[in-house]
Motif scaffolding. Sequence first.
Motif, PDB file in Angstrom:
ATOM      1  N   THR A 132       1.890  -0.005   5.496  1.00 60.70           N
ATOM      2  CA  THR A 132       1.388  -1.348   5.743  1.00 60.70           C
ATOM      3  C   THR A 132       1.663  -2.215   4.524  1.00 60.70           C
ATOM      4  O   THR A 132       1.669  -1.735   3.394  1.00 60.70           O
ATOM      5  N   ASP A 133       1.914  -3.488   4.753  1.00 57.06           N
ATOM      6  CA  ASP A 133       2.248  -4.426   3.688  1.00 57.06           C
ATOM      7  C   ASP A 133       1.411  -5.685   3.881  1.00 57.06           C
ATOM      8  O   ASP A 133       1.152  -6.089   5.017  1.00 57.06           O
ATOM      9  N   GLY A 167      -5.966   3.187  -0.832  1.00 62.55           N
ATOM     10  CA  GLY A 167      -4.759   3.493  -0.076  1.00 62.55           C
ATOM     11  C   GLY A 167      -4.546   4.958   0.087  1.00 62.55           C
ATOM     12  O   GLY A 167      -3.580   5.374   0.675  1.00 62.55           O
ATOM     13  N   ARG A 193       0.829  -1.194   0.000  1.00 60.49           N
ATOM     14  CA  ARG A 193       0.000   0.000   0.000  1.00 60.49           C
ATOM     15  C   ARG A 193       0.868   1.249   0.000  1.00 60.49           C
ATOM     16  O   ARG A 193       1.938   1.278   0.590  1.00 60.49           O
ATOM     17  N   GLU A 194       0.376   2.296  -0.664  1.00 61.64           N
ATOM     18  CA  GLU A 194       1.073   3.573  -0.683  1.00 61.64           C
ATOM     19  C   GLU A 194       1.183   4.123   0.742  1.00 61.64           C
ATOM     20  O   GLU A 194       0.193   4.240   1.459  1.00 61.64           O
ATOM     21  N   CYS A 252      -4.681   6.753   7.830  1.00 67.30           N
ATOM     22  CA  CYS A 252      -4.418   5.465   8.459  1.00 67.30           C
ATOM     23  C   CYS A 252      -5.205   5.265   9.749  1.00 67.30           C
ATOM     24  O   CYS A 252      -5.377   4.127  10.208  1.00 67.30           O
ATOM     25  N   TRP A 289      -7.198   0.503   7.484  1.00 68.32           N
ATOM     26  CA  TRP A 289      -6.013   0.883   6.717  1.00 68.32           C
ATOM     27  C   TRP A 289      -4.854  -0.069   6.995  1.00 68.32           C
ATOM     28  O   TRP A 289      -4.204  -0.544   6.074  1.00 68.32           O
ATOM     29  N   HIS A 311      -6.827  -6.349  -0.901  1.00 63.43           N
ATOM     30  CA  HIS A 311      -7.812  -5.550  -0.202  1.00 63.43           C
ATOM     31  C   HIS A 311      -8.357  -4.497  -1.162  1.00 63.43           C
ATOM     32  O   HIS A 311      -7.620  -3.919  -1.939  1.00 63.43           O
ATOM     33  N   HIS A 364      -3.193  -3.660   8.134  1.00 66.22           N
ATOM     34  CA  HIS A 364      -3.611  -5.044   7.856  1.00 66.22           C
ATOM     35  C   HIS A 364      -3.286  -6.018   8.982  1.00 66.22           C
ATOM     36  O   HIS A 364      -3.983  -7.006   9.173  1.00 66.22           O
TER      37      HIS A 364
END
Length: 329
Positions: free
Chosen positions: A319-320, A329, A178-179, A208, A293, A325, A295
Amino acid sequence: MSHNEETPGDCVTFAVDLVSRLLPEGAMPPGENDRLLRSAAAKLVKAQHLRDIEPLFGELPDEVSNPAVELRACLLGELALIGSGGGRRSLEAYCDRLRELGHPLARLPRTRLDIEHRFTARVRGLGSIKTAKQLRSRFPEAPSTDRGAIAGRGARDARDDGRANAAARPFRAGGWAREPEARFFTLPSPLSPDDFGISFIKELPLRCLAGEGGRRGSALACATTPDDVLNELFSTAYVGGVNGHGQGGAYARLYAWESLYALMGLPSGVPLLEAVRRAADHRWLRFMAFTDWFHHDTSDLGFAVLDPTRTRVAVLAATDTDVHHDAPG
């Protein structure tokens, strides 16, 4: 890569020349050539003796766009991370020339700084932090105060796209899913460090934290240190995201420092040791939240930084995940 015991130096020179010449032009995704050069440099430094690598630096470059020059710049960066090559005249001369030519890696010192002591180190039992219990077990929790919440509501957005891009660079380079969110705020009056906690952060208009409390768990913030933040930024680019690629130690180090400078709002011309000194005057927080936002299945990071004037705050969240999803983002 085989190691010719009779002419190891020639073998390394041939390997470097081969890697430089075989890179396709325009046939690979953007950045793929860079990643291959960085990976080749990291593997050579791990597999070969310095005495076999040193002959590669006998001829000084005239420009930095040549893949062979870029590979050597990466080699110097990898050697610096393992504390090798210091005092070697040919290596020092090559590094000086790269600095004259404006190569980005040349701004980094030829030896690892004390603040970088955790780079590439794997500590048994210390993986990514996924739960509030793990965060509290490693770092002291920052107090939550009503004054902090009031101050957070008075914060003003100070958008700076260039600074935000630099702060997010390790995550983009590593291919996190995610950005990242990189935001900057100003305060009308100084914030007491005792009020710099989760109650302050929760009042900031952060993507977030939207819907905080909608998932099981409460947001919290803990005090941390610049070396912890720098190491996380380095590891982000060095290891890469779950669907991304590691960037090699030389550029992971560069991206980590660029991100740290952005979080502190420092101009690029400030020497690294001066940045280390200034970092000690900032207040650093790790935070986590349980929102849509984040995970909480692979890696999540949240940092907030209060500057020495206590009137400027930077926030970086990432977040990775390896799960698809649909949330924006």
